[in-house]
Design a protein around this motif. Structure first.
Motif, PDB file in Angstrom:
ATOM      1  N   PHE A   1     -15.618 -37.701  -5.421  1.00 30.70           N
ATOM      2  CA  PHE A   1     -16.160 -36.611  -6.209  1.00 30.70           C
ATOM      3  C   PHE A   1     -15.139 -35.484  -6.320  1.00 30.70           C
ATOM      4  N   LEU A   2     -15.351 -34.610  -7.304  1.00 32.53           N
ATOM      5  CA  LEU A   2     -14.460 -33.482  -7.528  1.00 32.53           C
ATOM      6  C   LEU A   2     -14.686 -32.415  -6.457  1.00 32.53           C
ATOM      7  N   LYS A   3     -13.585 -31.914  -5.879  1.00 34.55           N
ATOM      8  CA  LYS A   3     -13.708 -30.848  -4.892  1.00 34.55           C
ATOM      9  C   LYS A   3     -14.341 -29.599  -5.507  1.00 34.55           C
ATOM     10  N   LYS A   4     -13.963 -29.304  -6.746  1.00 33.85           N
ATOM     11  CA  LYS A   4     -14.550 -28.192  -7.485  1.00 33.85           C
ATOM     12  C   LYS A   4     -15.122 -28.748  -8.776  1.00 33.85           C
ATOM     13  N   MET A   5     -16.430 -28.706  -8.917  1.00 33.05           N
ATOM     14  CA  MET A   5     -17.074 -29.335 -10.069  1.00 33.05           C
ATOM     15  C   MET A   5     -17.015 -28.401 -11.266  1.00 33.05           C
ATOM     16  N   GLN A   6     -15.789 -28.268 -11.817  1.00 25.45           N
ATOM     17  CA  GLN A   6     -15.574 -27.423 -12.979  1.00 25.45           C
ATOM     18  C   GLN A   6     -15.713 -28.266 -14.241  1.00 25.45           C
ATOM     19  N   GLY A   7     -15.619 -27.628 -15.390  1.00 27.30           N
ATOM     20  CA  GLY A   7     -15.758 -28.355 -16.640  1.00 27.30           C
ATOM     21  C   GLY A   7     -17.214 -28.494 -17.023  1.00 27.30           C
ATOM     22  N   ASP A   8     -17.484 -29.344 -18.016  1.00 25.20           N
ATOM     23  CA  ASP A   8     -18.841 -29.453 -18.543  1.00 25.20           C
ATOM     24  C   ASP A   8     -19.640 -30.579 -17.913  1.00 25.20           C
ATOM     25  N   LYS A   9     -19.041 -31.318 -16.951  1.00 21.85           N
ATOM     26  CA  LYS A   9     -19.755 -32.413 -16.291  1.00 21.85           C
ATOM     27  C   LYS A   9     -19.425 -32.441 -14.803  1.00 21.85           C
ATOM     28  N   ARG A  10     -20.364 -32.969 -14.005  1.00 17.16           N
ATOM     29  CA  ARG A  10     -20.135 -33.208 -12.581  1.00 17.16           C
ATOM     30  C   ARG A  10     -19.816 -34.696 -12.423  1.00 17.16           C
ATOM     31  N   LEU A  11     -18.547 -35.018 -12.194  1.00 14.23           N
ATOM     32  CA  LEU A  11     -18.105 -36.415 -12.211  1.00 14.23           C
ATOM     33  C   LEU A  11     -18.075 -36.990 -10.803  1.00 14.23           C
TER      34      LEU A  11
END
Length: 324
Positions: free
Chosen positions: A148-158
């Motif tokens: 998972f992304l350490k920082k859930m930035q952007g328009d989606k939680r990947l």
């Protein structure tokens, strides 16, 4: 502009090193405007570049001045035409060396868990639980992996899943929670569900306990509500109601049967116990069984089922055999 990421990353690096032509800048600007994810990718590279002091040093390279200083020190003279060739080669090197280093480093940052923006959580012989940066909670079965992304930035939680996990997704209508598992994608806003991948066969199974889930692969798609189950197998998605009351036994430790026949019982045992890799039923399967176990061993289950069914039930070399 077609997304050839290698070429795009070179253009971005040239932009960051102030060595981009007008035509290339126009192409880069056009690409950034095509999709929000493109602009996010550009911003991510710029952020990494700006925080990398070592690479910033390359931005200050002036090949012509550096070469002149060296010449002055050693009293070296050559015809202008050769100096221009050396200057050109030095300038190209000053651009390409950081470009290659940066693109390679950014590739690691983008794709390698623990190195850059991705984090990995693994389980081995025991289940494990992790809370994600968005406060979603995931319980992983044994021998599973979550990236998972350490920082859930952007328009989606990947998210990427290998193995099996139970997800309690924090609600955020503005930022969908997207899981990549095998050849399937799952998208939710806030819900609870169990998701399992068989890496050997490519089979992916989801069972939704709360909320709403979008489950898709390629051009196939199913919208699932609480109580729905979907299976991706052999390139096809099948949707039906959850019929197995023990699909969460790996998480709860509870195996329960209510008027279950021997086929249903044997399937639940095989699913729960890793040491059971096959089933062979050599008797009438219409017999109904009602019982419940909490954190049992395989032998405890087999012993009680033999009492309930008056059948011979044993596990030999990984195969569960039920006979008269």
């Amino acid at each position: 502009m077609e997304n050839n990421w290698k070429d795009i990353d070179i253009l971005i690096t040239k932009h960051l090193t102030n060595s981009i032509s007008q035509e290339e800048q126009h192409a880069l600007d056009q690409w950034k405007g095509e999709d929000q994810s493109n602009a996010f990718h550009f911003d991510e590279m710029a952020k990494v570049w700006n925080h990398s002091k070592g690479l910033q040093a390359f931005q200050n390279v002036d090949a012509q001045l550096d070469l002149a200083a060296i010449k002055k020190r050693i009293h070296f003279e050559q015809p202008d035409v050769k100096i221009r060739k050396i200057n050109l080669a030095s300038r190209i090197a000053a651009i390409m060396i950081p470009a290659v280093m940066f693109v390679a480093g950014f590739a690691l940052y983008q794709s390698t868990p623990g190195f850059g923006k991705w984090q990995a959580f693994n389980t081995e012989a025991q289940n494990g639980e992790v809370t994600l940066p968005d406060h979603s909670n995931v319980t992983l079965n044994q021998n599973s992996r979550l990236i998972f992304l350490k920082k859930m930035q952007g328009d989606k939680r990947l998210i990427k899943l290998q193995g099996e996990g139970y997800f309690k997704v924090a609600k955020n209508p503005d930022k969908p929670f997207v899981i990549e598992v095998g050849k399937v994608n799952v998208e939710v806003l806030g819900t609870e569900f169990n998701l399992e991948e068989n890496a050997r066969t490519g089979r992916v199974c989801i069972a939704v306990t709360e909320g709403k889930v979008r489950f898709w692969s390629g051009n196939q798609e199913e919208i699932l509500l609480a109580g729905d189950r979907a299976v991706f197998e052999n390139g096809v998605i099948h949707k039906k109601a959850i019929g197995n009351e023990n699909f969460l036994s790996w998480k709860t430790g509870i195996i329960s049967f209510t008027n279950a026949n021997l086929n249903e019982v044997s399937a639940a045992i095989q699913d729960h116990f890793d040491e059971v890799v096959g089933v062979e039923v050599e008797t009438n399967t219409d017999l109904k069984i009602t019982t419940k176990f909490t954190n049992p061993s395989l032998q405890e289950v087999l012993d009680e089922l033999m009492i309930h069914s008056d059948k011979k039930i044993e596990c030999i070399d990984g195969k569960l055999i039920i006979s008269d």
